[in-house]
Design a protein around this motif. Sequence first.
Motif, mmCIF file in Angstrom:
data_model
loop_
_atom_site.group_PDB
_atom_site.id
_atom_site.type_symbol
_atom_site.label_atom_id
_atom_site.label_comp_id
_atom_site.label_asym_id
_atom_site.label_seq_id
_atom_site.Cartn_x
_atom_site.Cartn_y
_atom_site.Cartn_z
ATOM 1 N N ILE A 20 11.752 -1.544 0.230
ATOM 2 C CA ILE A 20 10.986 -2.001 -0.930
ATOM 3 C C ILE A 20 10.882 -0.844 -1.911
ATOM 4 O O ILE A 20 10.452 0.249 -1.554
ATOM 5 N N THR A 21 11.276 -1.075 -3.159
ATOM 6 C CA THR A 21 11.195 -0.023 -4.174
ATOM 7 C C THR A 21 10.269 -0.401 -5.323
ATOM 8 O O THR A 21 10.098 0.379 -6.260
ATOM 9 N N SER A 22 9.655 -1.568 -5.233
ATOM 10 C CA SER A 22 8.683 -2.004 -6.244
ATOM 11 C C SER A 22 7.285 -1.609 -5.784
ATOM 12 O O SER A 22 6.826 -2.084 -4.744
ATOM 13 N N ASP A 23 6.612 -0.752 -6.559
ATOM 14 C CA ASP A 23 5.264 -0.349 -6.154
ATOM 15 C C ASP A 23 4.309 -1.537 -6.174
ATOM 16 O O ASP A 23 3.402 -1.630 -5.339
ATOM 17 N N LYS A 24 4.522 -2.469 -7.093
ATOM 18 C CA LYS A 24 3.669 -3.660 -7.172
ATOM 19 C C LYS A 24 3.791 -4.484 -5.899
ATOM 20 O O LYS A 24 2.780 -4.922 -5.321
ATOM 21 N N LEU A 25 5.026 -4.696 -5.424
ATOM 22 C CA LEU A 25 5.251 -5.477 -4.211
ATOM 23 C C LEU A 25 4.704 -4.740 -2.992
ATOM 24 O O LEU A 25 4.043 -5.339 -2.132
ATOM 25 N N LEU A 26 4.966 -3.449 -2.905
ATOM 26 C CA LEU A 26 4.484 -2.677 -1.752
ATOM 27 C C LEU A 26 2.958 -2.673 -1.703
ATOM 28 O O LEU A 26 2.363 -2.905 -0.639
ATOM 29 N N LEU A 27 2.305 -2.421 -2.830
ATOM 30 C CA LEU A 27 0.842 -2.397 -2.865
ATOM 31 C C LEU A 27 0.263 -3.748 -2.468
ATOM 32 O O LEU A 27 -0.760 -3.814 -1.775
ATOM 33 N N SER A 28 0.924 -4.824 -2.878
ATOM 34 C CA SER A 28 0.464 -6.163 -2.518
ATOM 35 C C SER A 28 0.554 -6.375 -1.011
ATOM 36 O O SER A 28 -0.371 -6.925 -0.395
ATOM 37 N N ARG A 29 1.640 -5.932 -0.423
ATOM 38 C CA ARG A 29 1.814 -6.093 1.030
ATOM 39 C C ARG A 29 0.844 -5.212 1.818
ATOM 40 O O ARG A 29 0.323 -5.619 2.855
ATOM 41 N N LEU A 30 0.607 -4.002 1.324
ATOM 42 C CA LEU A 30 -0.353 -3.119 1.985
ATOM 43 C C LEU A 30 -1.756 -3.718 1.930
ATOM 44 O O LEU A 30 -2.515 -3.641 2.898
ATOM 45 N N GLU A 31 -2.095 -4.309 0.794
ATOM 46 C CA GLU A 31 -3.422 -4.897 0.617
ATOM 47 C C GLU A 31 -3.642 -6.074 1.553
ATOM 48 O O GLU A 31 -4.748 -6.284 2.046
ATOM 49 N N SER A 32 -2.592 -6.834 1.826
ATOM 50 C CA SER A 32 -2.723 -8.037 2.653
ATOM 51 C C SER A 32 -2.467 -7.774 4.134
ATOM 52 O O SER A 32 -2.566 -8.694 4.948
ATOM 53 N N GLN A 33 -2.156 -6.530 4.502
ATOM 54 C CA GLN A 33 -1.867 -6.196 5.899
ATOM 55 C C GLN A 33 -3.146 -6.245 6.734
ATOM 56 O O GLN A 33 -4.083 -5.481 6.492
ATOM 57 N N PRO A 34 -3.230 -7.141 7.729
ATOM 58 C CA PRO A 34 -4.425 -7.187 8.591
ATOM 59 C C PRO A 34 -4.557 -5.897 9.396
ATOM 60 O O PRO A 34 -3.565 -5.352 9.892
ATOM 61 N N ALA A 35 -5.784 -5.401 9.516
ATOM 62 C CA ALA A 35 -6.017 -4.128 10.202
ATOM 63 C C ALA A 35 -5.623 -4.183 11.674
ATOM 64 O O ALA A 35 -5.270 -3.167 12.268
ATOM 65 N N THR A 36 -5.698 -5.364 12.280
ATOM 66 C CA THR A 36 -5.436 -5.489 13.716
ATOM 67 C C THR A 36 -3.975 -5.815 14.043
ATOM 68 O O THR A 36 -3.631 -5.945 15.209
ATOM 69 N N VAL A 37 -3.131 -5.956 13.022
ATOM 70 C CA VAL A 37 -1.726 -6.315 13.239
ATOM 71 C C VAL A 37 -0.848 -5.091 13.002
ATOM 72 O O VAL A 37 -0.962 -4.433 11.958
ATOM 73 N N PRO A 38 0.038 -4.747 13.944
ATOM 74 C CA PRO A 38 0.920 -3.586 13.751
ATOM 75 C C PRO A 38 1.778 -3.723 12.500
ATOM 76 O O PRO A 38 2.231 -4.818 12.146
ATOM 77 N N VAL A 39 2.002 -2.609 11.814
ATOM 78 C CA VAL A 39 2.891 -2.564 10.660
ATOM 79 C C VAL A 39 4.316 -2.378 11.173
ATOM 80 O O VAL A 39 4.553 -1.551 12.055
ATOM 81 N N LEU A 40 5.267 -3.133 10.623
ATOM 82 C CA LEU A 40 6.650 -3.067 11.088
ATOM 83 C C LEU A 40 7.569 -2.450 10.043
ATOM 84 O O LEU A 40 7.322 -2.539 8.842
ATOM 85 N N ASP A 41 8.625 -1.843 10.518
ATOM 86 C CA ASP A 41 9.722 -1.343 9.683
ATOM 87 C C ASP A 41 10.998 -1.905 10.291
ATOM 88 O O ASP A 41 11.449 -1.466 11.348
ATOM 89 N N LEU A 42 11.570 -2.892 9.613
ATOM 90 C CA LEU A 42 12.774 -3.561 10.106
ATOM 91 C C LEU A 42 13.990 -3.042 9.348
ATOM 92 O O LEU A 42 14.464 -3.649 8.399
ATOM 93 N N GLN A 43 14.449 -1.864 9.735
ATOM 94 C CA GLN A 43 15.586 -1.186 9.116
ATOM 95 C C GLN A 43 15.336 -0.870 7.641
ATOM 96 O O GLN A 43 16.273 -0.843 6.849
ATOM 97 N N GLU A 44 14.101 -0.619 7.276
ATOM 98 C CA GLU A 44 13.778 -0.231 5.898
ATOM 99 C C GLU A 44 13.997 1.261 5.683
ATOM 100 O O GLU A 44 14.320 1.696 4.576
ATOM 101 N N TYR A 45 13.813 2.045 6.748
ATOM 102 C CA TYR A 45 13.986 3.492 6.652
ATOM 103 C C TYR A 45 15.410 3.908 7.045
ATOM 104 O O TYR A 45 16.025 4.744 6.377
ATOM 105 N N ALA A 46 15.900 3.337 8.133
ATOM 106 C CA ALA A 46 17.230 3.713 8.620
ATOM 107 C C ALA A 46 17.924 2.499 9.216
ATOM 108 O O ALA A 46 17.324 1.755 9.993
ATOM 109 N N VAL A 47 19.176 2.317 8.856
ATOM 110 C CA VAL A 47 19.972 1.243 9.440
ATOM 111 C C VAL A 47 20.139 1.527 10.929
ATOM 112 O O VAL A 47 20.442 2.658 11.334
ATOM 113 N N GLY A 48 19.891 0.510 11.750
ATOM 114 C CA GLY A 48 20.044 0.686 13.183
ATOM 115 C C GLY A 48 18.770 1.024 13.920
ATOM 116 O O GLY A 48 18.791 1.198 15.140
#
Length: 252
Positions: free
Chosen positions: A175-203
């Motif tokens: 994600i390279t849109s700060d608006k989209l990222l901030l929206s997703r961070l705001e809606s992230q439930p505190a009790t649900v793990p945050v995931l990275d599905l090949q966003e940082y590194a392929v594989g």
Amino acid sequence: MALKHEPTAPYHSAQDALRVLETVARHATGVTDTELARHTRLGPERLTALLRMLRREGYVEQDTDGAYVTGAALARLASAHDREGALREKLQHTLDRLRDSVGAAVYMSRYVDGEVKVTQCAVGPATPAVNEWVDFRYSAHATAIGKSLLTQLDHNARRDHLSRHKMARLTSRTITSDKLLLSRLESQPATVPVLDLQEYAVGTVCAAVPITAGASVGCLALSLPIEHAHRLRQAADTLNRNAAPVLLSLAI
């Protein structure tokens, strides 16, 4: 920096465990589980689970009469002499145990002076660390660690971080849109793990859960190669359920 703190299950477990430890510490000659239940007002099932965890971590021990007394690990952490070294050693043992439980590399990270910092990790031949091809300090927008830490800040602190670190496209999923990222961070439930599905590194896929003690923002995370992606959510849930000992070490 302002926090957006919402207590998680590990937070509540650590609070209850501290109540048990405080009660044990007040009874120098030992205290029975019946007395602990009366003093802490914890149900039998809850108390049994907490005592099992505290014994495993070395915070309490049982004497020959079955009464609970303070353990060696608690004594080391409570000592003013080399407390930092004792805490680091204790956390490493806990992280190693978590690594074996989830079958993945495990990381402890903190948000220090406005930057993402991985402070400790537990890896092995079968659980290799993710290849840090871009410094984690500059890739919070793409990593589970970074996003978990950012969710624990308030809106202004998040915007401040993103203003200091360009949101580079690291993979086609980043994600390279700060608006989209901030929206997703705001809606992230505190009790649900945050995931990275090949966003940082392929594989590589990752997950992170918050570990916040007082004003210190932190998280626990794990990484898996893409061929083990089917285990990610279950591993993340296991990490979340077993995060209380880490919080407890930081709180003592």
